[in-house]
Design a protein around this motif. Structure first.
Motif, PDB file in Angstrom:
ATOM      1  N   MET A   1       0.840  -1.192   0.000  1.00 20.55           N
ATOM      2  CA  MET A   1       0.000   0.000   0.000  1.00 20.55           C
ATOM      3  C   MET A   1       0.879   1.247   0.000  1.00 20.55           C
ATOM      4  O   MET A   1       1.884   1.301   0.698  1.00 20.55           O
ATOM      5  N   ALA A   2       0.494   2.243  -0.770  1.00 20.57           N
ATOM      6  CA  ALA A   2       1.275   3.477  -0.879  1.00 20.57           C
ATOM      7  C   ALA A   2       0.668   4.546   0.022  1.00 20.57           C
ATOM      8  O   ALA A   2      -0.517   4.869  -0.088  1.00 20.57           O
ATOM      9  N   ILE A   3       1.477   5.098   0.891  1.00 20.15           N
ATOM     10  CA  ILE A   3       1.039   6.129   1.829  1.00 20.15           C
ATOM     11  C   ILE A   3       1.724   7.442   1.486  1.00 20.15           C
ATOM     12  O   ILE A   3       2.948   7.499   1.354  1.00 20.15           O
ATOM     13  N   LEU A   4       0.925   8.491   1.314  1.00 21.04           N
ATOM     14  CA  LEU A   4       1.461   9.823   1.103  1.00 21.04           C
ATOM     15  C   LEU A   4       1.818  10.418   2.462  1.00 21.04           C
ATOM     16  O   LEU A   4       0.976  10.465   3.360  1.00 21.04           O
ATOM     17  N   ILE A  74      -2.515   6.207  -4.319  1.00 23.61           N
ATOM     18  CA  ILE A  74      -2.372   6.534  -2.899  1.00 23.61           C
ATOM     19  C   ILE A  74      -3.483   5.842  -2.101  1.00 23.61           C
ATOM     20  O   ILE A  74      -4.659   5.946  -2.433  1.00 23.61           O
ATOM     21  N   ASP A  75      -3.102   5.139  -1.037  1.00 21.27           N
ATOM     22  CA  ASP A  75      -4.067   4.415  -0.210  1.00 21.27           C
ATOM     23  C   ASP A  75      -4.391   5.130   1.095  1.00 21.27           C
ATOM     24  O   ASP A  75      -5.358   4.787   1.770  1.00 21.27           O
ATOM     25  N   GLY A  76      -3.571   6.106   1.462  1.00 20.33           N
ATOM     26  CA  GLY A  76      -3.806   6.850   2.690  1.00 20.33           C
ATOM     27  C   GLY A  76      -2.798   7.974   2.797  1.00 20.33           C
ATOM     28  O   GLY A  76      -1.845   8.048   2.018  1.00 20.33           O
ATOM     29  N   CYS A  77      -3.027   8.861   3.771  1.00 14.56           N
ATOM     30  CA  CYS A  77      -2.139  10.018   3.925  1.00 14.56           C
ATOM     31  C   CYS A  77      -1.887  10.274   5.401  1.00 14.56           C
ATOM     32  O   CYS A  77      -2.794  10.186   6.227  1.00 14.56           O
ATOM     33  N   ARG A 114     -11.171  11.779  -5.453  1.00  9.17           N
ATOM     34  CA  ARG A 114     -10.737  10.411  -5.769  1.00  9.17           C
ATOM     35  C   ARG A 114     -11.350   9.375  -4.829  1.00  9.17           C
ATOM     36  O   ARG A 114     -10.992   8.199  -4.879  1.00  9.17           O
ATOM     37  N   ARG A 115     -12.250   9.829  -3.953  1.00 15.75           N
ATOM     38  CA  ARG A 115     -12.942   8.946  -3.000  1.00 15.75           C
ATOM     39  C   ARG A 115     -11.966   8.152  -2.127  1.00 15.75           C
ATOM     40  O   ARG A 115     -12.121   6.946  -1.908  1.00 15.75           O
ATOM     41  N   LEU A 116     -10.944   8.838  -1.641  1.00 17.08           N
ATOM     42  CA  LEU A 116      -9.944   8.203  -0.780  1.00 17.08           C
ATOM     43  C   LEU A 116     -10.303   8.399   0.682  1.00 17.08           C
ATOM     44  O   LEU A 116     -11.018   9.329   1.055  1.00 17.08           O
ATOM     45  N   SER A 117      -9.773   7.509   1.522  1.00 16.82           N
ATOM     46  CA  SER A 117     -10.017   7.583   2.956  1.00 16.82           C
ATOM     47  C   SER A 117      -8.688   7.346   3.679  1.00 16.82           C
ATOM     48  O   SER A 117      -7.624   7.470   3.082  1.00 16.82           O
ATOM     49  N   SER A 118      -8.740   7.031   4.966  1.00 17.46           N
ATOM     50  CA  SER A 118      -7.542   6.764   5.773  1.00 17.46           C
ATOM     51  C   SER A 118      -6.600   7.959   5.791  1.00 17.46           C
ATOM     52  O   SER A 118      -5.541   7.976   5.152  1.00 17.46           O
ATOM     53  N   PHE A 119      -6.991   8.969   6.546  1.00 16.74           N
ATOM     54  CA  PHE A 119      -6.234  10.219   6.646  1.00 16.74           C
ATOM     55  C   PHE A 119      -5.853  10.453   8.103  1.00 16.74           C
ATOM     56  O   PHE A 119      -6.714  10.449   8.996  1.00 16.74           O
ATOM     57  N   ILE A 120      -4.564  10.647   8.339  1.00 20.19           N
ATOM     58  CA  ILE A 120      -4.076  10.915   9.700  1.00 20.19           C
ATOM     59  C   ILE A 120      -3.549  12.341   9.759  1.00 20.19           C
ATOM     60  O   ILE A 120      -2.753  12.756   8.915  1.00 20.19           O
ATOM     61  N   PHE A 121      -3.998  13.076  10.766  1.00 22.20           N
ATOM     62  CA  PHE A 121      -3.624  14.481  10.924  1.00 22.20           C
ATOM     63  C   PHE A 121      -2.701  14.653  12.113  1.00 22.20           C
ATOM     64  O   PHE A 121      -2.990  14.207  13.224  1.00 22.20           O
ATOM     65  N   SER A 122      -1.578  15.294  11.861  1.00 21.22           N
ATOM     66  CA  SER A 122      -0.618  15.626  12.903  1.00 21.22           C
ATOM     67  C   SER A 122      -1.140  16.824  13.682  1.00 21.22           C
ATOM     68  O   SER A 122      -0.982  17.964  13.267  1.00 21.22           O
ATOM     69  N   SER A 123      -1.775  16.545  14.814  1.00 14.48           N
ATOM     70  CA  SER A 123      -2.345  17.616  15.624  1.00 14.48           C
ATOM     71  C   SER A 123      -1.475  17.839  16.858  1.00 14.48           C
ATOM     72  O   SER A 123      -0.322  17.413  16.902  1.00 14.48           O
TER      73      SER A 123
END
Length: 340
Positions: A1-4, A74-77, A114-123
């Motif tokens: 899986m490719a992660i941005l 891209i599979d997630g960010c 692109r209807r993508l999901s799996s997003f992590i935010f650096s908070s």
């Protein structure tokens, strides 16, 4: 899986890239090198024996971002791209709002289309402002942050929650406390450009003789020794939490909206003076310092209740303050060796 991984050559980003590569993910990095240097990419390759894809541009350049999404599946960010200095944010508020929010919105536009999901935010724990009680858990009420930097993190969270609800996506908001330390290899660590804004890099540079004295911003806080108290978490432990959070999002079988919020810390607070003494003890060095007036935007005390992350992510911070500070000195020695 490719992660941005945006901001993937920065401090926390580079350590997270290492953990992603070590866990079998492919990684695509976008970083404008405003707070990093190109040699970090080479060192990531040396540590992992794997080569991430790298694009050097500013995320506000939407046309270039679109090209990256066109070129990779891209599979997630994991989004680290942000200006992060509390003091500087007070002096350059418009720059912080523009950089930290426009870049996030551009990525989310691509995710939406692109209807993508799996997003992590650096908070950040700054979204809590000065909490009334300690430790801080995820149910602690959010307050107006003391700094512009903190406000951009709180706004970023609100944008992401609205995004997830409107488009039924999965996101994770990771509220860090104070990351410190460097990779055990000594090849990646916190690399402040110019004068450091964070405590530990300034301690490191003062011990190395680069800075004459460390400035302690206030010794009249309502704490045991009068200096501000924070929860200092080892950066590699923190990076591993990102991988755990990403795996949780990707392994969730439902098509429903998922909004995860986690505090990432050790559960223990340490004062500025305690950090200085621990650094001196861990590395057998002396750190001269001076007491200055309080800095605008700083709060008195903040430390985490990390129970939720421990329970749901099966993750825990395992590295002591002294061990983390020992890696900081190894990193400083590596930086010195590069100049020879």
């Amino acid at each position: 899986m490719a992660i941005l991984v945006t901001g993937g050559l920065g401090y926390i980003g580079s350590h997270t890239v290492v953990e992603l590569l070590n866990n079998g993910f492919e990684v695509v990095i976008i970083d404008d090198l405003s707070n990093s240097e190109k040699f970090i990419l080479k060192n990531i390759e040396e540590i992992t024996k794997k080569k991430p894809v790298f694009y050097p541009f500013d995320l506000k350049r939407k046309e270039l971002l679109t090209q990256v999404f066109d070129a990779h599946k891209i599979d997630g960010c994991i989004n680290f791209a942000a200006s992060k200095a509390v003091g500087e944010s007070q002096l350059k508020p418009i720059d912080y709002y523009e950089n930290n929010l426009f870049s996030l919105i551009n990525i989310l536009q691509e995710f939406k289309e692109r209807r993508l999901s799996s997003f992590i935010f650096s908070s950040s724990c700054t979204v809590y402002g000065q909490a009334d009680t300690m430790p801080i858990d995820e149910n602690t009420p959010l307050r107006m942050p003391e700094s512009v930097y903190g406000k951009t993190k709180q706004m970023g969270e609100e944008i992401l929650i609205d995004f997830a609800k409107a488009y039924h996506r999965k996101i994770s908001l990771l509220r860090y406390f104070n990351p410190i330390g460097a990779h055990p290899s000594g090849k990646i660590g916190e690399l402040p450009i110019g004068v450091p804004n964070n405590l530990v890099p300034y301690v490191m540079q003062t011990a190395a003789g680069i800075r004459e004295k460390l400035s302690i911003w206030g010794n009249d806080y309502d704490t045991e020794d009068g200096t501000a108290v924070r929860d200092y978490i080892y950066v590699v432990d923190l990076a591993k939490a990102h991988v755990a959070a990403l795996q949780r999002l990707m392994n969730d079988p439902s098509d429903e909206t998922l909004i995860d919020i986690y505090n990432l810390g050790t559960g223990k607070g340490s004062s500025v003076l305690e950090v200085i003494k621990a650094f001196e003890l861990a590395n057998n060095v002396t750190v001269p310092y001076q007491i200055c007036e309080r800095r605008e935007g700083d709060i008195t005390i903040a430390y985490a209740n990390p129970y939720k992350a421990e329970k749901e992510l099966n993750w825990k911070s395992e590295t002591s303050l002294e061990e983390a500070l020992r890696t900081v000195w190894q990193w400083q020695k590596y930086l010195e060796s590069r100049k020879v």
